[in-house]
Design an enzyme around this catalytic site. Structure first.
Site, PDB file in Angstrom:
ATOM      1  N   ASP A  78       0.826  -1.200   0.000  1.00  0.00           N
ATOM      2  CA  ASP A  78       0.000   0.000   0.000  1.00  0.00           C
ATOM      3  C   ASP A  78       0.865   1.256   0.000  1.00  0.00           C
ATOM      4  OD1 ASP A  78      -2.212   1.642   0.117  1.00  0.00           O
ATOM      5  OD2 ASP A  78      -2.420   1.497   2.293  1.00  0.00           O
ATOM      6  N   ASP A  81       2.772   1.586  -3.884  1.00  0.00           N
ATOM      7  CA  ASP A  81       2.076   2.059  -5.091  1.00  0.00           C
ATOM      8  C   ASP A  81       2.044   3.586  -5.183  1.00  0.00           C
ATOM      9  OD1 ASP A  81       0.284   2.524  -3.055  1.00  0.00           O
ATOM     10  OD2 ASP A  81      -1.350   1.330  -3.891  1.00  0.00           O
ATOM     11  N   GLY A  82       1.935   4.257  -4.037  1.00  0.00           N
ATOM     12  CA  GLY A  82       1.938   5.718  -4.056  1.00  0.00           C
ATOM     13  C   GLY A  82       3.272   6.279  -4.520  1.00  0.00           C
ATOM     14  N   ARG A  86       4.018   8.494  -8.084  1.00  0.00           N
ATOM     15  CA  ARG A  86       4.695   9.795  -8.149  1.00  0.00           C
ATOM     16  C   ARG A  86       5.989   9.721  -8.959  1.00  0.00           C
ATOM     17  NH1 ARG A  86       2.530   9.724  -2.903  1.00  0.00           N
ATOM     18  NH2 ARG A  86       4.399   8.749  -2.038  1.00  0.00           N
ATOM     19  N   ASP A  99      -7.065   1.801  -4.625  1.00  0.00           N
ATOM     20  CA  ASP A  99      -6.292   1.714  -3.388  1.00  0.00           C
ATOM     21  C   ASP A  99      -7.201   1.797  -2.167  1.00  0.00           C
ATOM     22  OD1 ASP A  99      -3.750   1.666  -1.952  1.00  0.00           O
ATOM     23  OD2 ASP A  99      -4.182   3.745  -1.447  1.00  0.00           O
ATOM     24  N   ASP A 103      -8.152  -1.261   0.509  1.00  0.00           N
ATOM     25  CA  ASP A 103      -7.922  -1.096   1.951  1.00  0.00           C
ATOM     26  C   ASP A 103      -9.178  -1.408   2.749  1.00  0.00           C
ATOM     27  OD1 ASP A 103      -5.316  -0.335   1.547  1.00  0.00           O
ATOM     28  OD2 ASP A 103      -5.737   1.814   1.626  1.00  0.00           O
TER      29      ASP A 103
END
Length: 263
Positions: A78, A81-82, A86, A99, A103
Site C-alpha cells: 500500500d 504504489d503511491g 509519483r 487503493d 484497503d
C-alpha cells in the site's frame, strides 16, 4: 460572506472538467497499450495487493503463518504504489479509488473473521467496519463535490487533524500500519498461546515479572492499541467533517434557490 463562499464553490466546480460517462467509457475501451491506465505500474501493484489479500482470506481459517505473510505483504505494498505513482508520473483517479477500496475491503474481511473468533465483541467489530466505510465514503464524496482533485488534499482550515493525517505520507503509513497490526495481533492471539517468557533466550525469560503470561501477539496488540484508537478517532473526525461539508453545500444550494425565486 455566504455569497462569497458560494462563488468560491462555483469556481472550484467549474475548474473540474466534466466528461460525459459514455465518452469516458469509449476512451477507456479504445486506450492504447502505451497509455493504458489499467496497466499503470501502481495499478498493477494494486492488483497484486488484491491477489495477496484474497490468498490471506483463503488461509485465514486454517494457516495463520501463510495468512499473516500474505496479508502483511499486501498492506506493505500500500505504501509502494503511491511512491511508484509519483516517481513514474502515473497517478490516476482509478488507482486512488482502487487503493482505497482495497484497503476498506481487506480490513473489513479481517474484521468479519474477528467477529466470529471473538463473538462477545462482534458488535464492536461491526461498528468499526461501519465507521471505516462510512467515514471514507463520505470524505471521498465531499471531496468530489467540492472540486478537490484528491481526497488527501485537506487544508488545515477545514481540519487540522485531517491535514496532519493526510499531509505527511509517513504519518499516514504509520497510522494505517499500526491499525492493521492491532487487528492482525488479535487474529494471531487465537493461534499463539505460548508466553514470551517461555523462550530459551535468557534475557527474555528473565522478564517474567514484567511480561507474565503474555504472548507476543498480545504484547503487540497492547503496543499498537493507542495507534488503533487514534486512527479510529480520526475516522470519526473525518466522518463529522465530511457531513458538515455536505450540509454546508446543501445550505448554499438552498440559499441559491431562494435568491433565484426572488429575482
Amino acid at each position: 460572506m455566504a455569497k462569497e463562499t458560494l462563488a468560491e464553490v462555483k469556481r472550484r466546480r467549474a475548474a473540474v472538467e466534466v466528461v460525459d460517462a459514455k465518452i469516458a467509457v469509449d476512451l477507456a475501451t479504445a486506450q492504447s497499450y502505451s497509455e493504458n491506465v489499467f496497466l499503470f505500474v501502481p495499478n498493477l501493484i494494486g492488483y497484486t495487493r488484491i491477489i495477496l489479500a484474497a490468498a490471506s482470506l483463503h488461509w485465514m481459517s486454517y494457516h495463520p503463518k501463510y495468512c499473516t505473510l500474505a496479508y502483511g505483504i499486501s498492506c506493505l505494498l500500500d505504501a509502494v504504489d503511491g511512491h511508484a505513482a509519483r516517481a513514474l508520473g502515473q497517478a490516476s483517479k482509478f488507482g486512488a479509488v482502487l487503493d482505497m477500496v482495497t484497503d476498506r475491503c481487506t480490513t473489513s474481511c479481517l474484521l468479519c473473521y474477528l467477529s466470529s473468533a471473538y463473538p462477545d465483541y462482534a458488535l464492536a467489530f461491526q461498528f468499526l467496519m461501519t465507521l471505516d466505510f462510512s467515514s471514507h465514503y463520505m470524505h471521498m464524496y465531499s471531496s468530489l463535490v467540492t472540486g478537490s482533485k484528491s481526497h488527501k488534499l485537506v487544508t488545515s482550515d477545514v481540519s487540522r487533524i485531517l491535514w496532519l493525517y493526510y499531509n505527511d505520507s509517513r504519518t499516514l503509513f504509520f497510522m494505517c500500519a499500526g491499525n492493521e497490526i492491532f487487528f492482525v495481533s488479535l487474529y494471531l492471539m487465537k493461534w499463539i498461546h505460548t508466553p514470551i517468557t517461555f523462550s530459551s533466550i535468557t534475557p527474555i525469560a528473565s522478564l517474567y515479572w514484567l511480561l507474565g503470561d503474555l504472548t507476543w501477539p498480545a504484547l503487540l496488540a497492547i503496543v499498537s492499541f493507542p495507534i488503533f484508537l487514534a486512527k479510529n478517532i480520526i475516522n470519526v473526525v473525518q466522518l463529522w467533517k465530511a457531513a458538515k461539508i455536505l450540509v454546508g453545500l446543501d445550505l448554499l444550494e438552498r440559499q441559491k434557490k431562494r435568491e433565484e425565486k426572488k429575482q
